[in-house]
Motif scaffolding. Structure first.
Motif, PDB file in Angstrom:
ATOM      1  N   GLU A  35       0.660  -1.365  -0.063  1.00 16.23           N
ATOM      2  CA  GLU A  35       0.563   0.043  -0.032  1.00 16.23           C
ATOM      3  C   GLU A  35       1.145   1.286  -0.002  1.00 16.23           C
ATOM      4  O   GLU A  35       1.979   1.613   1.150  1.00 16.23           O
ATOM      5  N   VAL A  36       0.865   2.436  -1.531  1.00 12.79           N
ATOM      6  CA  VAL A  36       1.456   3.045  -1.174  1.00 12.79           C
ATOM      7  C   VAL A  36       0.583   4.875  -1.256  1.00 12.79           C
ATOM      8  O   VAL A  36      -0.287   4.620  -1.336  1.00 12.79           O
ATOM      9  N   ARG A  37       1.733   5.472  -0.559  1.00 17.50           N
ATOM     10  CA  ARG A  37       0.712   6.861  -0.571  1.00 17.50           C
ATOM     11  C   ARG A  37       1.691   7.805  -1.039  1.00 17.50           C
ATOM     12  O   ARG A  37       3.155   7.678  -0.699  1.00 17.50           O
ATOM     13  N   ASN A  38       2.003   8.432  -2.181  1.00 17.22           N
ATOM     14  CA  ASN A  38       2.854  10.151  -2.346  1.00 17.22           C
ATOM     15  C   ASN A  38       2.758  11.180  -1.754  1.00 17.22           C
ATOM     16  O   ASN A  38       1.118  11.447  -1.797  1.00 17.22           O
ATOM     17  N   GLN A  39       3.462  11.782  -1.687  1.00 16.25           N
ATOM     18  CA  GLN A  39       3.393  13.345  -1.121  1.00 16.25           C
ATOM     19  C   GLN A  39       3.999  14.176  -1.476  1.00 16.25           C
ATOM     20  O   GLN A  39       5.245  13.579  -1.773  1.00 16.25           O
ATOM     21  N   LYS A  40       4.297  15.678  -1.547  1.00 17.82           N
ATOM     22  CA  LYS A  40       4.726  16.235  -2.321  1.00 17.82           C
ATOM     23  C   LYS A  40       4.803  17.412  -1.259  1.00 17.82           C
ATOM     24  O   LYS A  40       3.494  18.262  -0.502  1.00 17.82           O
ATOM     25  N   PHE A  41       6.111  18.126  -1.299  1.00 18.06           N
ATOM     26  CA  PHE A  41       6.357  19.180  -0.130  1.00 18.06           C
ATOM     27  C   PHE A  41       6.456  20.586  -1.284  1.00 18.06           C
ATOM     28  O   PHE A  41       8.374  20.394  -1.554  1.00 18.06           O
ATOM     29  N   ASP A  42       5.894  21.366  -0.897  1.00 13.72           N
ATOM     30  CA  ASP A  42       6.515  22.800  -2.612  1.00 13.72           C
ATOM     31  C   ASP A  42       6.970  23.882  -1.394  1.00 13.72           C
ATOM     32  O   ASP A  42       6.167  23.974  -0.769  1.00 13.72           O
ATOM     33  N   PRO A  43       8.156  24.432  -1.655  1.00 15.00           N
ATOM     34  CA  PRO A  43       8.532  25.536  -0.683  1.00 15.00           C
ATOM     35  C   PRO A  43       8.340  26.947  -1.356  1.00 15.00           C
ATOM     36  O   PRO A  43       8.404  27.666  -0.275  1.00 15.00           O
ATOM     37  N   TYR A  44       7.017  27.326  -2.380  1.00 15.57           N
ATOM     38  CA  TYR A  44       6.660  28.701  -2.430  1.00 15.57           C
ATOM     39  C   TYR A  44       5.816  28.708  -1.413  1.00 15.57           C
ATOM     40  O   TYR A  44       5.254  27.730  -0.209  1.00 15.57           O
ATOM     41  N   ILE A  45       5.291  30.550  -0.999  1.00 20.66           N
ATOM     42  CA  ILE A  45       4.877  30.800  -0.249  1.00 20.66           C
ATOM     43  C   ILE A  45       3.379  30.583  -0.695  1.00 20.66           C
ATOM     44  O   ILE A  45       2.188  30.774   0.074  1.00 20.66           O
ATOM     45  N   ASN A  46       3.298  30.187  -1.861  1.00 24.81           N
ATOM     46  CA  ASN A  46       1.310  30.560  -2.286  1.00 24.81           C
ATOM     47  C   ASN A  46       0.261  29.219  -1.329  1.00 24.81           C
ATOM     48  O   ASN A  46       1.594  28.463  -1.470  1.00 24.81           O
ATOM     49  N   VAL A  47      -0.406  29.685  -1.027  1.00 19.62           N
ATOM     50  CA  VAL A  47      -0.476  28.626  -0.271  1.00 19.62           C
ATOM     51  C   VAL A  47      -1.583  27.235  -0.998  1.00 19.62           C
ATOM     52  O   VAL A  47      -1.144  26.617  -0.582  1.00 19.62           O
ATOM     53  N   VAL A 138       3.691   1.971   2.720  1.00 21.76           N
ATOM     54  CA  VAL A 138       5.421   2.836   2.297  1.00 21.76           C
ATOM     55  C   VAL A 138       4.782   4.653   1.880  1.00 21.76           C
ATOM     56  O   VAL A 138       3.715   4.328   1.513  1.00 21.76           O
ATOM     57  N   VAL A 139       4.977   5.250   2.340  1.00 21.25           N
ATOM     58  CA  VAL A 139       4.939   6.788   1.926  1.00 21.25           C
ATOM     59  C   VAL A 139       6.268   7.504   1.212  1.00 21.25           C
ATOM     60  O   VAL A 139       7.454   7.357   1.698  1.00 21.25           O
ATOM     61  N   ILE A 140       5.625   7.493   0.069  1.00 20.65           N
ATOM     62  CA  ILE A 140       7.008   8.471  -0.791  1.00 20.65           C
ATOM     63  C   ILE A 140       6.663   9.902  -0.500  1.00 20.65           C
ATOM     64  O   ILE A 140       5.554  10.857  -1.250  1.00 20.65           O
ATOM     65  N   ILE A 141       8.323  10.632  -0.270  1.00 15.73           N
ATOM     66  CA  ILE A 141       8.029  12.580   0.167  1.00 15.73           C
ATOM     67  C   ILE A 141       8.832  13.010  -1.061  1.00 15.73           C
ATOM     68  O   ILE A 141      10.092  12.808  -0.873  1.00 15.73           O
ATOM     69  N   GLU A 142       8.310  13.992  -1.858  1.00 18.37           N
ATOM     70  CA  GLU A 142       8.985  14.459  -2.685  1.00 18.37           C
ATOM     71  C   GLU A 142       9.244  15.260  -1.832  1.00 18.37           C
ATOM     72  O   GLU A 142       8.018  16.419  -1.696  1.00 18.37           O
ATOM     73  N   ILE A 143      10.258  16.279  -2.530  1.00 16.83           N
ATOM     74  CA  ILE A 143      10.775  17.267  -1.040  1.00 16.83           C
ATOM     75  C   ILE A 143      10.888  18.488  -2.487  1.00 16.83           C
ATOM     76  O   ILE A 143      12.147  18.227  -4.052  1.00 16.83           O
ATOM     77  N   GLY A 144      10.460  19.190  -3.007  1.00 18.38           N
ATOM     78  CA  GLY A 144      10.289  20.470  -4.619  1.00 18.38           C
ATOM     79  C   GLY A 144      11.399  21.475  -3.956  1.00 18.38           C
ATOM     80  O   GLY A 144      12.324  20.915  -3.146  1.00 18.38           O
TER      81      GLY A 144
END
Length: 549
Positions: A35-47, A138-144
């Motif tokens: 069971e997989v979940r993807n997630q992304k963190f974007d560093p821009y200030i826009n909400v 597994v959680v796959i987290i992309e750092i923008g």
């Protein structure tokens, strides 16, 4: 098994393919029964990207719950076939907004609020939120962004701390980097990768795996050099060569052993033998595609093709299944306003007008829709494209000369309006004379049901009476015009279950003319093309063959 966390970072240059790599990895792990979940963190200030220009940022991808997210979330869904939600895309704007709101409400009990620990803790809470909610393996987290960017530092510190909270055995760092090939020198260079890893090390993060983007195959000596100077095992240097289609990437990374290495390092038992036959078939069909079809995409944001990424990918999904080679012609709606529709659309087999916001280019879209109607070329209108098709029909077929949407900002007979506002207030100003913010204007986002008219082409396409699709629009059809347009020949083939909103229209006396207010492109998958795009391309192929005969 404890939830495992895989953090995907990128170095050297932006646009290196972190999102596609993270999506492909999700595909490979899911093929192993995880069971997989993807997630992304974007560093821009826009909400969120909802207010960002598509020409600068690309498309806004809409999830089932209506979240306006980064286009990488679309990659995650297409490769893993897992529907994501608002927690799948977290921005610095969200993080700082929530921390500041909590401080204003007294949530920090008067303490000094700082990046460390408060912002860092907020980031970590979002990482853990998805794991607690869905309990994936597994959680796959992309750092923008790129390692070394100032705005990414809080995220890198947060993922460093998570290692110590959940245990090293439950965390893996995957770094996507560039190994450039200097054509004049005839050799690849590893220094950019080494420097990128050194920057990560200076932040307390040792990458476990390097995915190396390269134009040419990496010889064993190059991989050994990278492994030696970056402190990793040789089999953890994974080449990522350029491919003809992004849908070949899961297969290529599987053959390079990426998923096996990850499972070994994280102690994951592979529950089933990975079955990637569907992905191999995609590659074979893509290579065998030979029947050309010319499709004109008439849009507002054609200067950046990523603004319509999901539409393009949906066409790709359908074309691969059908063995078609779609030649997509990018046509600016404003060019049609200057030159006329025939100058740009005479040579194509079908016309597609996708979504958008704002009055710019509307006249060109109206001309394109009317041209496709009279020339009997297959026409597909999505979102704003559907609205302008209805406006075109109202003007040319029903004789309502000043028909338009109140979004056009001109005086008109309102065919599309902002619901819950009086006709006098359609310019977005409240009764008190205060300009409404975008958030204050009504908007339909996320999944909504649609009842399909029996016997319609739409029912033939879906083979269902009730469907569920994702929406992203403010202006709705003005139901006071329904009877008049219906008498003129417009078929309202899709309505909301309560009958109060128009979801889809079509022309009964046209070979293929459909407009939908929703966005079917967000639910198309490479292994399961959306039926509307499939049927649309079938109609385009029929038109092409008839034209030759």
């Amino acid at each position: 098994m404890s939830t495992k966390y895989i953090f995907v970072t990128g170095g050297v240059v932006s646009g290196i393919g972190k999102g596609i790599t993270a999506a492909s990895l999700g595909c490979l792990l899911k093929a192993r029964g995880l069971e997989v979940r993807n997630q992304k963190f974007d560093p821009y200030i826009n909400v969120d990207p909802g207010m960002m220009s598509p020409i600068q940022h690309g498309e806004v991808f809409i999830t089932d719950d209506g979240a306006e997210t980064d286009l990488d979330i679309g990659h995650y869904e297409r490769f893993t076939d897992v529907s994501l939600d608002v927690e799948s895309d977290i921005t610095s704007g969200m993080v700082y907004r929530d921390v500041i709101n909590r401080e204003r409400e007294g949530g920090y009990m008067g303490t000094t609020v700082q990046v460390v620990p408060h912002i860092i803790n907020e980031i970590k809470s979002h990482v853990f939120c998805g794991a607690k909610k869905d309990k994936p393996d597994v959680v796959i987290i992309e750092i923008g962004g790129t390692v070394g960017d100032m705005e990414s530092l809080p995220y890198l510190e947060a993922i460093r701390q998570i290692t110590y909270q959940v245990g090293h055995e439950n965390v893996l760092f995957l770094h996507v980097t560039l190994v450039p090939y200097l054509k004049m020198a005839g050799e690849v260079k590893t220094k950019p990768t080494q420097h990128s890893v050194q920057k990560l090390l200076s932040l307390g993060i040792q990458p476990d795996i390097l995915v190396c983007r390269s134009e040419v195959p990496l010889e064993k000596s190059v991989r050994e050099k990278i492994a030696l100077y970056c402190n990793i095992d040789l089999d953890c240097v994974i080449p990522n060569l350029d491919v003809d289609t992004v849908y070949a990437l899961p297969v290529m990374l599987e053959e390079e052993g990426l998923a096996n290495v990850i499972c070994r390092k994280l102690g994951i038992a592979q529950f089933v033998e990975p079955d990637l036959r569907a992905w191999y078939q995609i590659i074979e069909r893509n290579r065998a595609a030979h029947q050309p079809v010319d499709v004109a995409l008439v849009g507002k944001y054609v200067s950046l093709h990523d603004a319509y990424l999901s539409v393009v990918e949906s066409l790709t999904h359908a074309s691969i299944e059908m063995g078609l080679d779609v030649n997509l012609r990018w046509v600016s709606a404003e060019d049609i306003e200057k030159d006329g529709a025939a100058a740009h659309l005479d040579e194509v087999d079908a016309v597609l007008v996708p979504g958008g916001f704002g009055p710019r280019g509307m006249s060109g879209m109206i001309e394109a829709a009317d041209y496709a109607r009279t020339a009997e070329k297959p026409f597909f209108g999505i979102g704003l494209g559907m609205q302008m098709a209805v406006v075109a029909f109202a003007r040319k077929a029903a004789g309502i000369e000043s028909a338009h949407s109140t979004e056009s900002e001109i005086s008109c007979q309102p065919i599309f309006i902002l619901p819950d506002l009086s006709i006098a207030d359609q310019n977005g100003v409240s009764e008190e004379g205060i300009q409404l913010t975008p958030e204050e204007k009504p908007m339909r986002r996320g999944v909504c049901d649609c009842s399909i008219k029996p016997g319609s082409r739409l029912q033939t396409v879906y083979r269902q009476d009730l469907i569920s699709e994702r929406h992203h629009h403010r202006w709705e059809f003005n139901m006071s015009w329904k009877d008049e347009l219906q008498e003129a020949g417009l078929v309202f083939s899709g309505l909301s279950p309560d009958g109060k909103k128009v979801e889809a229209i079509e022309l009964a006396d046209h070979p293929w003319y459909i407009g939908v207010i929703y966005h079917p492109e967000f639910k198309s998958r490479p292994i399961r093309p959306h039926p509307l795009f499939r049927d649309y391309l079938k109609a385009a192929l029929r038109f092409r063959k008839a034209k030759k005969n």
